[in-house]
Scaffold this motif. Structure first.
Motif, PDB file in Angstrom:
ATOM      1  N   LEU A 168      22.088  62.975 101.432  1.00  0.00           N
ATOM      2  CA  LEU A 168      23.230  63.844 101.672  1.00  0.00           C
ATOM      3  C   LEU A 168      23.444  64.803 100.512  1.00  0.00           C
ATOM      4  CD1 LEU A 168      25.799  61.134 102.869  1.00  0.00           C
ATOM      5  CD2 LEU A 168      24.318  62.546 104.311  1.00  0.00           C
ATOM      6  N   THR A 169      24.019  65.950 100.815  1.00  0.00           N
ATOM      7  CA  THR A 169      24.531  66.805  99.750  1.00  0.00           C
ATOM      8  C   THR A 169      25.809  66.173  99.210  1.00  0.00           C
ATOM      9  OG1 THR A 169      25.927  68.101 101.223  1.00  0.00           O
ATOM     10  CG2 THR A 169      23.624  68.845 100.941  1.00  0.00           C
ATOM     11  N   PRO A 170      26.238  66.564  98.020  1.00  0.00           N
ATOM     12  CA  PRO A 170      27.497  66.017  97.514  1.00  0.00           C
ATOM     13  C   PRO A 170      28.660  66.241  98.473  1.00  0.00           C
ATOM     14  CG  PRO A 170      26.304  67.072  95.734  1.00  0.00           C
ATOM     15  CD  PRO A 170      25.541  67.368  96.994  1.00  0.00           C
ATOM     16  N   GLU A 171      28.727  67.411  99.102  1.00  0.00           N
ATOM     17  CA  GLU A 171      29.818  67.707 100.028  1.00  0.00           C
ATOM     18  C   GLU A 171      29.773  66.777 101.234  1.00  0.00           C
ATOM     19  OE1 GLU A 171      28.877  70.942  97.381  1.00  0.00           O
ATOM     20  OE2 GLU A 171      27.607  69.929  98.876  1.00  0.00           O
ATOM     21  N   GLU A 172      28.579  66.533 101.756  1.00  0.00           N
ATOM     22  CA  GLU A 172      28.440  65.624 102.899  1.00  0.00           C
ATOM     23  C   GLU A 172      28.816  64.200 102.510  1.00  0.00           C
ATOM     24  OE1 GLU A 172      24.753  67.837 105.284  1.00  0.00           O
ATOM     25  OE2 GLU A 172      24.343  66.369 103.691  1.00  0.00           O
ATOM     26  N   PRO A 175      10.476  58.524  92.144  1.00  0.00           N
ATOM     27  CA  PRO A 175      10.261  58.979  90.770  1.00  0.00           C
ATOM     28  C   PRO A 175      11.565  58.967  89.981  1.00  0.00           C
ATOM     29  CG  PRO A 175       9.089  60.398  92.306  1.00  0.00           C
ATOM     30  CD  PRO A 175       9.937  59.472  93.132  1.00  0.00           C
ATOM     31  N   VAL A 176      11.478  58.573  88.729  1.00  0.00           N
ATOM     32  CA  VAL A 176      12.668  58.411  87.910  1.00  0.00           C
ATOM     33  C   VAL A 176      13.477  59.700  87.819  1.00  0.00           C
ATOM     34  CG1 VAL A 176      13.447  58.006  85.541  1.00  0.00           C
ATOM     35  CG2 VAL A 176      11.790  56.455  86.591  1.00  0.00           C
ATOM     36  N   GLU A 177      12.785  60.834  87.684  1.00  0.00           N
ATOM     37  CA  GLU A 177      13.522  62.094  87.550  1.00  0.00           C
ATOM     38  C   GLU A 177      14.299  62.434  88.820  1.00  0.00           C
ATOM     39  OE1 GLU A 177       9.154  63.096  88.484  1.00  0.00           O
ATOM     40  OE2 GLU A 177      10.272  61.668  87.227  1.00  0.00           O
ATOM     41  N   GLU A 178      13.754  62.087  89.983  1.00  0.00           N
ATOM     42  CA  GLU A 178      14.481  62.307  91.238  1.00  0.00           C
ATOM     43  C   GLU A 178      15.668  61.357  91.337  1.00  0.00           C
ATOM     44  OE1 GLU A 178      15.648  63.659  94.987  1.00  0.00           O
ATOM     45  OE2 GLU A 178      14.229  64.572  93.590  1.00  0.00           O
ATOM     46  N   GLY A 179      15.476  60.118  90.886  1.00  0.00           N
ATOM     47  CA  GLY A 179      16.586  59.177  90.872  1.00  0.00           C
ATOM     48  C   GLY A 179      17.726  59.653  89.989  1.00  0.00           C
ATOM     49  N   TRP A 180      17.383  60.221  88.838  1.00  0.00           N
ATOM     50  CA  TRP A 180      18.408  60.759  87.951  1.00  0.00           C
ATOM     51  C   TRP A 180      19.158  61.917  88.594  1.00  0.00           C
ATOM     52  CZ3 TRP A 180      21.144  59.026  84.238  1.00  0.00           C
ATOM     53  CH2 TRP A 180      20.644  58.117  83.311  1.00  0.00           C
ATOM     54  N   ARG A 181      18.453  62.778  89.321  1.00  0.00           N
ATOM     55  CA  ARG A 181      19.134  63.891  89.998  1.00  0.00           C
ATOM     56  C   ARG A 181      20.169  63.364  90.983  1.00  0.00           C
ATOM     57  NH1 ARG A 181      14.181  66.870  89.501  1.00  0.00           N
ATOM     58  NH2 ARG A 181      13.291  65.887  91.353  1.00  0.00           N
ATOM     59  N   SER A 182      19.782  62.339  91.730  1.00  0.00           N
ATOM     60  CA  SER A 182      20.698  61.750  92.705  1.00  0.00           C
ATOM     61  C   SER A 182      21.916  61.143  92.021  1.00  0.00           C
ATOM     62  CB  SER A 182      19.960  60.677  93.514  1.00  0.00           C
ATOM     63  OG  SER A 182      20.840  59.989  94.370  1.00  0.00           O
ATOM     64  N   LEU A 183      21.682  60.376  90.968  1.00  0.00           N
ATOM     65  CA  LEU A 183      22.780  59.711  90.275  1.00  0.00           C
ATOM     66  C   LEU A 183      23.724  60.730  89.644  1.00  0.00           C
ATOM     67  CD1 LEU A 183      24.207  57.195  89.237  1.00  0.00           C
ATOM     68  CD2 LEU A 183      22.530  57.075  87.375  1.00  0.00           C
ATOM     69  N   ARG A 184      23.193  61.770  89.027  1.00  0.00           N
ATOM     70  CA  ARG A 184      24.045  62.772  88.387  1.00  0.00           C
ATOM     71  C   ARG A 184      24.868  63.541  89.413  1.00  0.00           C
ATOM     72  NH1 ARG A 184      19.365  63.609  84.580  1.00  0.00           N
ATOM     73  NH2 ARG A 184      20.037  62.660  82.602  1.00  0.00           N
ATOM     74  N   LEU A 185      24.263  63.876  90.532  1.00  0.00           N
ATOM     75  CA  LEU A 185      25.031  64.558  91.581  1.00  0.00           C
ATOM     76  C   LEU A 185      26.185  63.683  92.056  1.00  0.00           C
ATOM     77  CD1 LEU A 185      22.220  66.203  93.747  1.00  0.00           C
ATOM     78  CD2 LEU A 185      23.960  67.408  92.414  1.00  0.00           C
ATOM     79  N   PHE A 186      25.914  62.399  92.207  1.00  0.00           N
ATOM     80  CA  PHE A 186      26.969  61.490  92.652  1.00  0.00           C
ATOM     81  C   PHE A 186      28.083  61.392  91.610  1.00  0.00           C
ATOM     82  CE2 PHE A 186      28.878  57.274  93.220  1.00  0.00           C
ATOM     83  CZ  PHE A 186      29.221  57.340  94.571  1.00  0.00           C
ATOM     84  N   ALA A 187      27.688  61.191  90.356  1.00  0.00           N
ATOM     85  CA  ALA A 187      28.684  60.979  89.309  1.00  0.00           C
ATOM     86  C   ALA A 187      29.470  62.248  88.981  1.00  0.00           C
ATOM     87  CB  ALA A 187      28.002  60.448  88.045  1.00  0.00           C
ATOM     88  N   GLU A 188      28.814  63.394  89.012  1.00  0.00           N
ATOM     89  CA  GLU A 188      29.442  64.628  88.564  1.00  0.00           C
ATOM     90  C   GLU A 188      30.140  65.402  89.676  1.00  0.00           C
ATOM     91  OE1 GLU A 188      26.433  66.812  86.469  1.00  0.00           O
ATOM     92  OE2 GLU A 188      25.984  65.121  85.128  1.00  0.00           O
ATOM     93  N   GLU A 189      29.673  65.224  90.908  1.00  0.00           N
ATOM     94  CA  GLU A 189      30.243  66.021  91.998  1.00  0.00           C
ATOM     95  C   GLU A 189      30.948  65.197  93.075  1.00  0.00           C
ATOM     96  OE1 GLU A 189      27.889  69.222  93.515  1.00  0.00           O
ATOM     97  OE2 GLU A 189      26.693  69.389  91.667  1.00  0.00           O
ATOM     98  N   VAL A 190      30.489  63.978  93.300  1.00  0.00           N
ATOM     99  CA  VAL A 190      31.113  63.147  94.347  1.00  0.00           C
ATOM    100  C   VAL A 190      32.238  62.304  93.770  1.00  0.00           C
ATOM    101  CG1 VAL A 190      30.737  61.286  96.013  1.00  0.00           C
ATOM    102  CG2 VAL A 190      29.010  63.093  95.733  1.00  0.00           C
ATOM    103  N   LEU A 191      31.969  61.607  92.693  1.00  0.00           N
ATOM    104  CA  LEU A 191      32.942  60.687  92.129  1.00  0.00           C
ATOM    105  C   LEU A 191      34.291  61.358  91.818  1.00  0.00           C
ATOM    106  CD1 LEU A 191      32.888  57.649  91.563  1.00  0.00           C
ATOM    107  CD2 LEU A 191      32.328  58.182  89.184  1.00  0.00           C
ATOM    108  N   PRO A 192      34.309  62.531  91.182  1.00  0.00           N
ATOM    109  CA  PRO A 192      35.615  63.161  90.933  1.00  0.00           C
ATOM    110  C   PRO A 192      36.392  63.460  92.219  1.00  0.00           C
ATOM    111  CG  PRO A 192      33.922  64.163  89.564  1.00  0.00           C
ATOM    112  CD  PRO A 192      33.216  63.285  90.546  1.00  0.00           C
ATOM    113  N   ALA A 193      35.653  63.831  93.276  1.00  0.00           N
ATOM    114  CA  ALA A 193      36.323  64.138  94.548  1.00  0.00           C
ATOM    115  C   ALA A 193      36.855  62.880  95.231  1.00  0.00           C
ATOM    116  CB  ALA A 193      35.352  64.858  95.484  1.00  0.00           C
ATOM    117  N   LEU A 194      36.304  61.717  94.856  1.00  0.00           N
ATOM    118  CA  LEU A 194      36.775  60.448  95.421  1.00  0.00           C
ATOM    119  C   LEU A 194      37.948  59.876  94.638  1.00  0.00           C
ATOM    120  CD1 LEU A 194      33.360  58.670  96.175  1.00  0.00           C
ATOM    121  CD2 LEU A 194      34.818  59.939  97.769  1.00  0.00           C
ATOM    122  N   GLY A 195      38.289  60.525  93.536  1.00  0.00           N
ATOM    123  CA  GLY A 195      39.398  60.064  92.721  1.00  0.00           C
ATOM    124  C   GLY A 195      38.973  59.365  91.464  1.00  0.00           C
ATOM    125  N   GLY A 196      37.645  59.419  91.152  1.00  0.00           N
ATOM    126  CA  GLY A 196      37.148  58.755  89.952  1.00  0.00           C
ATOM    127  C   GLY A 196      37.310  59.608  88.717  1.00  0.00           C
TER     128      GLY A 196
END
Length: 323
Positions: free
Chosen positions: A279-283, A302-323
């Motif tokens: 999913l995109t962060p918005e989705e 691949p580790v670098e792809e995993g990091w991209r996913s984790l950073r998108l979640f932490a930086e763009e999704v988590l704040p929108a969820l109230g984190g």
């Protein structure tokens, strides 16, 4: 705020010792990053003798995560109870509870792969009785008092810091697992969304005169990967999602119920099915779920792809969820 989980099982098909060492280091760095960002839980699991290097030693890994973090909970879901020596496991969990200040959560299941029992010379047909012994031993051991164990008097030290004992849940998808949890007054962790089994557990609590609660997956509990371009991710890495899905499916007989069970045989079917979602962060924000399970290193990602996913979640999704 929803519960947020980062799942790490360290799978890597065709790995070398060097590549696995890099993956383990990255997983610990991811756990530390997740801790700093306010993600609630790191979840890991246990499987043995798997060609793709599935993590076999979840408590050793949990100890490393606890040492690398300060606040985040670490959940072993699930430990295969009958494969563990009850006294040694009581000691290990007590030490981890002290190290982590009560942040370790253990879900004890009985597994579903007979070959794992063969590997350790444990009788698969006795798994229910062995699980009973394990759970009863853990609860007695963590009192710090002497008790009878297999005909001898034993005492386990040190005592854990958590009172009355470290958080221990009984996992499974059977009535036997629900009865076991209720009889011992332990929380129940169904492996899928099974309201009828939750109701059965509550009935058994009343029957046994014990207290407990249920931690049950929602009806929809997809494993998530974040990407700014899901089409690209599916095209480049869909085989990794499919590898894990097909591996799980090959292990599970028809009577095993799991929140992440897939019937897909192709990447296209897997994407349409929705057990694994890119999913995109918005989705991701728009899902509106009570629990978000991110799986950044799925299937040897691949580790670098995993990091991209984790950073998108932490930086763009988590704040929108109230984190």
């Amino acid at each position: 705020m929803p519960v947020t989980v980062v799942r790490l099982n360290l799978v890597e098909p065709g790995a070398t010792p060097a590549s696995l060492a890099a993956r383990y280091r990255a997983a610990l760095e991811m756990a530390a990053y997740a801790d700093e960002r306010g993600i609630a839980t790191v979840q890991t699991e246990e499987h043995h003798g798997v060609a793709d290097n599935w993590l076999p030693s979840p408590f050793a890994f949990a100890g490393a995560v606890l040492g690398a973090t300060r606040r985040i909970a670490v959940t072993v879901s699930a430990a295969i109870g009958p494969l563990h020596d009850p006294l040694r496991l009581a000691e290990d969990i007590a030490v981890l509870d002290l190290v982590g200040g009560g942040r370790l959560v253990t879900v004890a299941g009985i597994g579903y792969r007979p070959e794992e029992y063969v590997m350790f010379g444990v009788d698969y047909t006795r798994r229910g009785k062995l699980q009973d012994e394990l759970l009863e031993t853990l609860l007695k051991a963590w009192t710090g008092e002497e008790f009878m164990y297999r005909g001898r008097t034993v005492r386990v030290t040190p005592r854990p810091v958590t009172r009355p004992h470290p958080l221990l849940l009984v996992g499974g998808s059977s009535k036997a697992a629900a009865r076991r949890a209720a009889r011992l007054g332990l929380p129940f962790f169904p492996s899928a969304h099974l309201p009828e089994l939750e109701a059965y557990y509550k009935e058994r609590l009343t029957e046994y005169g014990t207290e407990g609660w249920t931690m049950m997956p929602a009806a929809e509990t997809p494993l998530l990967h974040l990407s700014e371009d899901p089409d690209r991710t599916w095209a480049e890495h869909g085989s990794r999602f499919l590898h894990e899905a097909r591996t799980y499916a090959s292990w599970q007989s028809a009577d095993i119920r799991s929140a992440v069970r897939s019937a897909a045989s192709t990447v296209e079917e897997l994407r349409a099915e929705g057990v694994y979602r890119v999913l995109t962060p918005e989705e991701c924000v728009a899902l509106g779920h009570d629990t978000y399970v991110l799986h950044p290193l799925v299937g040897g990602m691949p580790v670098e792809e995993g990091w991209r996913s984790l950073r998108l979640f932490a930086e763009e999704v988590l704040p929108a969820l109230g984190g």
